[in-house]
Design an enzyme around this catalytic site. Structure first.
Site, PDB file in Angstrom:
ATOM      1  N   THR A 285       0.733  -0.896   0.244  1.00 40.67           N
ATOM      2  CA  THR A 285      -0.087  -0.282  -0.216  1.00 40.67           C
ATOM      3  C   THR A 285       0.948   1.634   0.181  1.00 40.67           C
ATOM      4  O   THR A 285       1.378   1.634   0.312  1.00 40.67           O
ATOM      5  CB  THR A 285      -1.016   0.087   1.092  1.00 40.67           C
ATOM      6  OG1 THR A 285      -0.100   0.195   2.566  1.00 40.67           O
ATOM      7  CG2 THR A 285      -1.509  -1.352   1.564  1.00 40.67           C
ATOM      8  N   ASP A 286       0.635   2.116  -0.021  1.00 41.24           N
ATOM      9  CA  ASP A 286       0.841   3.723   0.085  1.00 41.24           C
ATOM     10  C   ASP A 286       1.013   3.841   1.589  1.00 41.24           C
ATOM     11  O   ASP A 286       0.381   3.439   1.997  1.00 41.24           O
ATOM     12  CB  ASP A 286       0.626   4.499  -0.634  1.00 41.24           C
ATOM     13  CG  ASP A 286       1.604   6.184  -0.719  1.00 41.24           C
ATOM     14  OD1 ASP A 286       2.331   5.926  -0.193  1.00 41.24           O
ATOM     15  OD2 ASP A 286       1.136   6.776  -2.265  1.00 41.24           O
ATOM     16  N   TYR A 287       1.914   5.139   2.165  1.00 45.16           N
ATOM     17  CA  TYR A 287       1.969   5.354   2.910  1.00 45.16           C
ATOM     18  C   TYR A 287       0.420   5.537   4.115  1.00 45.16           C
ATOM     19  O   TYR A 287      -0.607   6.297   3.944  1.00 45.16           O
ATOM     20  CB  TYR A 287       2.214   6.867   3.341  1.00 45.16           C
ATOM     21  CG  TYR A 287       3.263   6.477   4.767  1.00 45.16           C
ATOM     22  CD1 TYR A 287       5.161   6.823   4.843  1.00 45.16           C
ATOM     23  CD2 TYR A 287       2.395   7.478   6.149  1.00 45.16           C
ATOM     24  CE1 TYR A 287       5.005   7.207   6.096  1.00 45.16           C
ATOM     25  CE2 TYR A 287       3.147   7.903   6.681  1.00 45.16           C
ATOM     26  CZ  TYR A 287       4.488   8.245   7.441  1.00 45.16           C
ATOM     27  OH  TYR A 287       4.581   7.844   8.013  1.00 45.16           O
ATOM     28  N   GLY A 289      -2.363   3.635   3.355  1.00 48.14           N
ATOM     29  CA  GLY A 289      -3.282   3.783   2.925  1.00 48.14           C
ATOM     30  C   GLY A 289      -3.995   2.828   3.223  1.00 48.14           C
ATOM     31  O   GLY A 289      -5.753   3.287   2.854  1.00 48.14           O
TER      32      GLY A 289
END
Ligand code: NOJ
Length: 771
Positions: A285-287, A289
């Site tokens: 995931t992104d940060y 996310g």
């Protein structure tokens, strides 16, 4: 007869090859991971999916605590943004020696455009149109990062964007999917090398999947909504190209796709990415996310965590949603054991492919940093590539001394008094550009320092700040975060200006170093006004009034609206943020040691109201006749024409090029055929120089509407003055394919227009038919 030395080298080479090949065997890997996973508890499997952030460098609000204890308990699969090989070795030791199964960690970092040796920001890099240089920049970044313990980079960022209000356009390769796909491939190859077996090859992570660059209004993290047809024809290609190039990991984007956040979007993460494209690495995931999906409004932490893993997401960056809820979801039957096993296996496979099970300290050779980081050779490459990324936007003829003929203002000889004026003129910390996590900021010479060094004994460099970055102090503060302060000056605007005018009046030529600070673009740095900020524009106007020749050296992370500047400033050199050697590279271009040949990869609008503005637009049913500004009941504006200020592909040179007519080898091809489009390009000026010869094609009649032109090829050539070259492009039906209404990739029979030229606007054209 082969001599002994060569024989032994060959033997060693063969042995190296065999061991690498043996390690890569899929069956070996499966056996190893099967055996390991048999020993793992549910908690340990979930632990592999957990990616907390460490270190002094964080990119968001959340900070994970108590990491060491978690590592020992086997609750961590990797860490990111920790800098320093010794620190990384110590943390790796905890995982290998103190956790029950000793599984090594991945160490990730945002190595975006260099590690300590910084290259131009990605948007600048893309303007080189030089795949060799781009791959080289990624290769050097990998060598340096791996020397410092990093095994995984969150790059390349390949999000197509047609909206320069979005600050993250600085991190991508511009508006075009074809060019973006080529750059994606070059970057992946640069980072990962042949097969990630060497200790200077690291794993890449293509991001942000998908469509992150299409947020409404150019506002970061904002909603995206687009048709599938547009997705596949205009946005997906670069992600797919990275997958084809063998990228090891994919990062989910923050935005929603079709009403479901990408992080929970099964269609995207499983059907398209794995089903359609055959991706076999892991998805992170992104940060935060996962936890952000609570605010997206699709459920509580347990629900969104389950949705993410069920969609095909394998690793949770920072949210700790997986470690805190997955076990419960498994017990409640909301996530299957099989799903957990699949995700865990993908993370272990990545570690295996990197060779970390063979040697967890593969990237922890304490001797390497001194040998491999910020070396002379790397810095030389950065200087060369930075100069290649600069785009000469304007270069008028001016009369420098009374009685002498007018000639182009750039380049000029370093002699006499050269005034370097502006808030960006003497800042070291702004030179590397946004997203330079590992850079030693204070080590990059400012423009003034670099030019002084280059002109010592030949010219005097005079300096004045001239203005602050922006009149509004709180805006300036927001735009100079992360140690990039421009040391706001407490003097009044008038005092700053007067000092600058005094300096300007003593000079023979003025370099106005203006534009954006490096943190005015990048993450969470959207803007609605794309002018050079107020006080700086005023400074520029006053400098022009002195009557001295003024060169605008423009620092920017995005296309700006330069309508006024284009009209009034004789020379504009767009230098983006060129990295650690930018100051010298700018000197190289100003003094003519290199001839800038960069070409824009995003259109520069005349004003913000024209956005989104891109060359590959559709024709509409009411197009404006070419060359017209306004016609009633046509698709246009009352107050500005439809054209960009500088089109995609645009960029001048110290020399000039002429294009002959297009010569097609045939006027008709069938579905198995092929033709060649040839054009003679001549250097008609007095400087040697490079030219990016661009091929565009238009499908004149389609079963759905088609863009007015699309980039389908380019060649970067180098010509001496007076030299000509015939540039040939092969055109085959594969290049004419697009996703039709039913999302089938088809080439449709009919007439096509071929356009070749120096930019997307100034082209020669010819037609052929596909039968
Ligand atoms: C958030 C950004 O969107 C992403 O590009 C980056 O890789 C992560 N933070 C990690 O720093």
């Amino acid at each position: 007869m082969i001599n002994k030395k060569i024989f032994f080298s060959l033997l060693l080479l063969a042995a190296g090859f065999l061991s690498a090949a043996a390690q890569k065997s899929p069956q070996d890997m499966d056996r190893f991971i099967d055996a390991l996973m048999k020993k793992m508890t549910v908690e340990e499997k979930i632990g592999q999916l957990n990616l907390p952030v460490t270190g002094e460098i964080t990119t968001g609000q959340a900070k994970s605590s108590d990491i060491a204890a978690k590592i020992k308990r086997g609750e961590v699969g990797g860490l990111f943004n920790l800098k320093g090989v010794e620190k990384i070795r110590d943390v790796q030791k905890q995982a290998v020696e103190q956790s029950r199964l000793g599984i090594p960690l991945l160490f990730g970092m945002d190595v975006i455009h260099g590690y300590e040796t910084m290259f131009p920001i990605p948007l600048g890099l893309s303007c080189t149109w030089d795949m060799t240089a781009i791959e080289e920049s990624a290769r050097i970044a990998a060598i340096e990062a791996s020397a410092d313990g990093i095994s995984w980079t969150f790059s390349p960022m390949v999000d197509i964007s047609r909206d320069p209000r979005w600050g993250r356009v600085s991190e991508g390769s511009g508006e075009d999917p074809f060019l973006g796909a080529m750059i994606a491939e070059a970057m992946v190859l640069g980072y990962q090398g042949k097969d990630m077996q060497r200790n200077d090859e690291i794993m890449a992570c293509v991001k942000h999947f998908a469509l992150y660059g299409a947020g409404e209004g150019g506002r970061d993290y904002n909603t995206v909504d687009m048709s599938r047809q547009r997705m596949f024809n205009e946005y997906m290609l670069p992600y797919e190209a990275a997958v084809e190039a063998g990228v090891g990991s994919v990062m989910a984007s923050f935005n929603e796709v079709d009403g479901v956040p990408a992080t929970a979007n099964k269609w995207l993460m499983t059907d398209v990415l794995r089903g359609q494209w055959g991706f076999n690495g892991f998805v992170v995931t992104d940060y935060t996310g996962i936890s952000e999906m609570i605010d997206h409004g699709i459920g509580d932490l347990q629900t969104v965590s389950a949705r993410a893993i069920n969609a095909g997401v394998d690793m949770d960056m920072v949210s700790e949603g997986f470690v805190s809820t997955l076990k419960k979801s498994i017990q409640e039957g909301k996530v299957s054991m099989e799903t957990l096993n699949t995700a865990c296996r993908r993370i272990l496979e990545a570690k295996y492919k990197l060779g970390l099970f063979d040697n967890p300290y593969k990237y922890c050779d304490l001797k390497r940093p001194a040998r491999d980081i910020f070396t002379k050779a790397h810095r030389d490459a950065a200087r060369r590539i930075a100069a290649e990324s600069f785009v000469l936007l304007k270069n008028d003829n001016v009369t420098l001394r009374p009685g002498t003929p007018a000639e182009p203002l750039l380049p000029f000889n370093p002699k006499g008094n050269i005034a370097v004026i502006g808030p960006l003129a003497d800042s070291r910390t702004n030179m590397p550009g946004t997203w330079s996590v590992a850079a030693v900021l204070d080590r990059c010479p400012s423009l003034v320092e670099g030019l002084k060094e280059m002109t010592a004994g030949k010219a005097n460099i005079l300096y004045a700040k001239g203005s602050n970055l922006i009149s509004d102090a709180s805006y300036e503060e927001r735009a100079t975060m992360f140690g990039r302060s421009l040391n706001r000056d407490n003097r009044t605007d008038e005092q700053l200006l007067n000092e600058a005018l005094t300096v300007a009046n003593q000079s023979d030529i003025i370099i106005a170093a203006l534009g954006e600070s490096s943190e005015m673009s990048g993450e969470s740095s959207s803007r609605t006004d794309l002018n050079i900020p107020d006080v700086q524009q005023n400074l520029l106007k006053e400098l022009l009034k002195t009557g001295k020749p003024v060169v605008l050296v423009l620092f920017t992370g995005r296309p700006l609206t330069l309508t006024w500047e284009q009209e009034h400033v004789p020379a504009i050199l767009n230098v983006w943020f060129g990295g650690s050697e930018a100051a010298y590279a700018i000197g190289d271009a100003l003094f003519g040691y290199v001839n800038p040949g960069g070409k824009l990869t995003m259109s520069f609008p005349k004003n913000v109201g024209q956005i989104p503005l891109y060359y590959a637009h559709k024709n509409t049913g009411r197009p404006l006749a070419q060359g017209k500004w306004f016609e009633k009941f046509r698709s246009n504006y009352l107050d500005v024409d439809n054209e960009p200020l500088y089109p995609f592909g645009y960029g001048l040179s110290y020399t000039t090029f002429s294009y002959g007519d297009i010569d097609l080898s045939r006027s008709t091809i069938d579905m198995t055929g092929e033709l060649t489009a040839a054009v003679m390009v001549t250097n008609t000026g007095t400087w040697p120089g490079s030219e990016v010869v661009q091929l565009y094609i238009r499908d004149l009649v389609g079963s759905t509407t088609r863009p007015v032109k699309e980039l389908k090829g380019f060649q970067k050539i180098f010509l001496e003055p007076g030299q000509s070259e015939i540039v040939r492009f092969k055109i085959a039906p594969e290049m004419l394919r697009y996703y039709n209404y039913d999302l089938q990739l088809v080439a449709e029979p009919g007439e096509f227009e071929v356009m070749i030229g120096t930019n997307s606007r100034d082209v020669k054209s010819a037609r052929f038919t596909l039968k």
